[in-house]
Design a protein around this motif. Structure first.
Motif, PDB file in Angstrom:
ATOM      1  N   PRO A  63      81.667  -3.064  20.988  1.00  0.00           N
ATOM      2  CA  PRO A  63      81.504  -4.245  21.852  1.00  0.00           C
ATOM      3  C   PRO A  63      80.123  -4.880  21.716  1.00  0.00           C
ATOM      4  N   ASN A  64      79.089  -4.049  21.603  1.00  0.00           N
ATOM      5  CA  ASN A  64      77.734  -4.571  21.457  1.00  0.00           C
ATOM      6  C   ASN A  64      77.606  -5.391  20.180  1.00  0.00           C
ATOM      7  N   TYR A  65      78.168  -4.885  19.090  1.00  0.00           N
ATOM      8  CA  TYR A  65      78.107  -5.596  17.810  1.00  0.00           C
ATOM      9  C   TYR A  65      78.876  -6.912  17.881  1.00  0.00           C
ATOM     10  N   VAL A  66      80.097  -6.857  18.422  1.00  0.00           N
ATOM     11  CA  VAL A  66      80.947  -8.043  18.461  1.00  0.00           C
ATOM     12  C   VAL A  66      80.318  -9.137  19.315  1.00  0.00           C
ATOM     13  N   PHE A  67      79.867  -8.795  20.525  1.00  0.00           N
ATOM     14  CA  PHE A  67      79.314  -9.821  21.413  1.00  0.00           C
ATOM     15  C   PHE A  67      77.990 -10.358  20.888  1.00  0.00           C
ATOM     16  N   ASN A  68      77.170  -9.501  20.272  1.00  0.00           N
ATOM     17  CA  ASN A  68      75.914  -9.991  19.689  1.00  0.00           C
ATOM     18  C   ASN A  68      76.188 -10.957  18.543  1.00  0.00           C
ATOM     19  N   SER A  79      74.339 -13.408  10.067  1.00  0.00           N
ATOM     20  CA  SER A  79      74.533 -12.237   9.219  1.00  0.00           C
ATOM     21  C   SER A  79      75.361 -11.177   9.939  1.00  0.00           C
ATOM     22  N   VAL A  80      76.279 -10.537   9.198  1.00  0.00           N
ATOM     23  CA  VAL A  80      77.046  -9.444   9.796  1.00  0.00           C
ATOM     24  C   VAL A  80      76.154  -8.243  10.084  1.00  0.00           C
TER      25      VAL A  80
END
Length: 506
Positions: free
Chosen positions: A31-36, A63-64
């Protein structure tokens, strides 16, 4: 008395769930990665969108691996004309709705003042934060006033709204208040730490005024309008439970839903829904400004430590704004305190090892009223990797009546606690701040890049796309401005302007 809906996915409950879920989402990797990533994409798209509106072709990237950047080109007048025509066309289309055409008409009136002046770049810079605020407002508006078919959608919208406000706000405050956090994000070896500052901070630097001053009056008016609606019970009516109501055509759009029931009257006239959205959007933008306004005055520290690999620095090379080639000269002339002043800068065919680094010797010879005033031998080295030019010190001779009377301002890196500074970054960023000299008590000059698009008329012709710095020192009051021309170097130093440049004739 009408019963208030307390369903788990009701608007009020969804806002609470989103707020509680925020720290949990921060702790979970996915979730942290997706929302960021999504928030970064919104931010960069905001820069790009407003750049296009200001007539500058733009491309956003995210950037991913984290982070993003937006690049924009030179302003095109025909894109500005097209954008203005679009605003006018929208105002005409909604001419029957004062709540829509009046703001659009005002936008059309002020558009030329923004697009055809230096303010167009400010608008593009502000676009990132602006779209994040609009995105958060849209999420909260969806939670409060839009019919949704799936029960989990409302808490998700609330979570993303809180994410854009709390996560970005926390990062901004940390970067401004914590030196360690700042340096952990800074590209120290290129002197570009200030490029990581928040957009509103950069706007504050360029405008010379806090965004809070600009937003305070508007926020007060909006809060007063919201208080008036609360007193009249209009907002409360939005949140009370209600039976199924058939959709009605609104002035902007029609929302249809097959959900069996709702906790909100979704079919209020468009004007009433837009009133709530306007208040929320302005309040969210103001919240960002308040968070930054609470930071100390020295929010964006000047970078003073620079790292490089062994053997990376050398005495010869060319930076777009600083040339270290033997025999290259610059001559600047002008009047200072009613005296004719000439500054001759020569890159000598000499090197000197300072603090373990082979540096190039650059002589500066200043005359006033035809008499020699000061001669300094400055020591520079250039990075083969980043093209950044570093300053390792100077030997100074100050003259009076043709005789050397002082050596004030002399210093060398590695001696008496002095350290080398950055003279010119290889990749300049607007808003970058860095120390040029780090000699405590002797020389502590520091620079801030305030423009990358200056135009200067000189005896050598019209110079465009110039870099402008604002220089200060904590050792004394006062500010100086310098302008560097691409492919030439220093073109203006206070009242002095370029009159000659190139290779010295042998």
């Amino acid at each position: 008395m009408e019963r208030i809906s307390l369903k788990w996915n009701s608007p009020a409950a969804s806002l609470v769930i989103g707020l509680v879920a925020f720290p949990l989402a921060k702790l979970l990797y996915i979730p942290n990665y997706v929302f960021n990533f999504l928030t970064t994409l919104v931010h960069e798209c905001g820069h790009s969108l407003f750049a296009w509106l200001m007539g500058m072709p733009s491309l956003p990237t995210a950037s991913v691996a984290g982070g993003g950047v937006t690049v924009w080109g030179e302003q095109r007048w025909y894109l500005c004309v097209a954008a203005l025509a679009g605003i006018v066309a929208l105002a005409w289309r909604h001419r029957q709705s004062p709540g829509i055409w009046i703001p659009l008409a005002v936008a059309a009136l002020i558009y030329p003042l923004l697009a055809f002046t230096g303010a167009h770049e400010l608008v593009a810079i502000a676009g990132g934060v602006a779209l994040e605020c609009l995105g958060a407002a849209a999420c909260f508006f969806t939670v409060l006033a839009v019919a949704l078919e799936r029960p989990f959608e409302r808490p998700l919208y609330a979570l993303w709204g809180w994410w854009m406000i709390l996560n970005r706000g926390a990062e901004t405050i940390l970067m401004m208040r914590s030196r360690a956090y700042w340096e952990s994000h800074a590209v120290i070896d290129s002197g570009l730490a200030a490029g990581l500052t928040s957009d509103l901070g950069m706007l504050r630097q360029k405008m010379g005024i806090s965004p809070m001053v600009l937003l305070g009056v508007v926020l007060t008016l909006c809060l007063a309008a919201l208080a008036r609606r609360l007193r009249r019970g209009e907002v409360a009516a939005d949140l009370r439970g209600s039976k199924r109501i058939e959709p009605k055509e609104s002035q902007l759009f029609t929302i249809r839903s097959s959900a069996p029931g709702h906790a909100i009257d979704f079919w209020k006239p468009a004007e009433e829904r837009m009133d709530i959205a306007r208040v929320m959007m302005v309040a969210l933008v103001a919240a960002f400004a308040v968070a930054q306004d609470e930071a100390p005055a020295e929010k964006h520290p000047y970078t003073e430590s620079f790292r490089f690999e062994t053997g990376e620095l050398g005495p010869t090379g060319t930076n777009p704004y600083f040339i270290l080639e033997s025999g290259y000269i610059l001559v600047l002339e002008g009047k200072d305190e009613n005296e004719d002043v000439t500054l001759a800068i020569t890159v000598l065919d000499e090197t000197k090892k300072v603090d373990g680094v082979e540096t190039r010797v650059v002589e500066e010879r200043e005359t006033a009223g035809g008499k020699i005033k000061e001669v300094s031998r400055n020591y520079f080295a250039i990075s083969k990797r980043t093209n950044s030019v570093y300053y390792f010190g100077e030997d100074v001779d100050i003259y009076k009546d043709g005789k050397v009377v002082d050596h004030g301002g002399a210093w060398l890196s590695g001696e008496k606690g002095a350290r080398f500074g950055l003279m010119m970054p290889g990749t300049p960023l607007l808003g970058a701040r860095y120390f040029q000299e780090v000699a405590p008590g002797v020389a502590m000059d520091r620079a801030e890049i305030v423009s990358l698009d200056e135009t200067l008329e000189t005896a050598e012709g019209k110079l465009e796309k110039c870099l402008k710095t604002r220089e200060t020192t904590p050792l004394e009051k006062g500010t100086e401005h310098k302008i560097y021309a691409p492919g030439i170097g220093l073109a203006k130093d206070g009242p002095l302007k370029l009159t000659k440049h190139g290779k010295a004739k042998k």
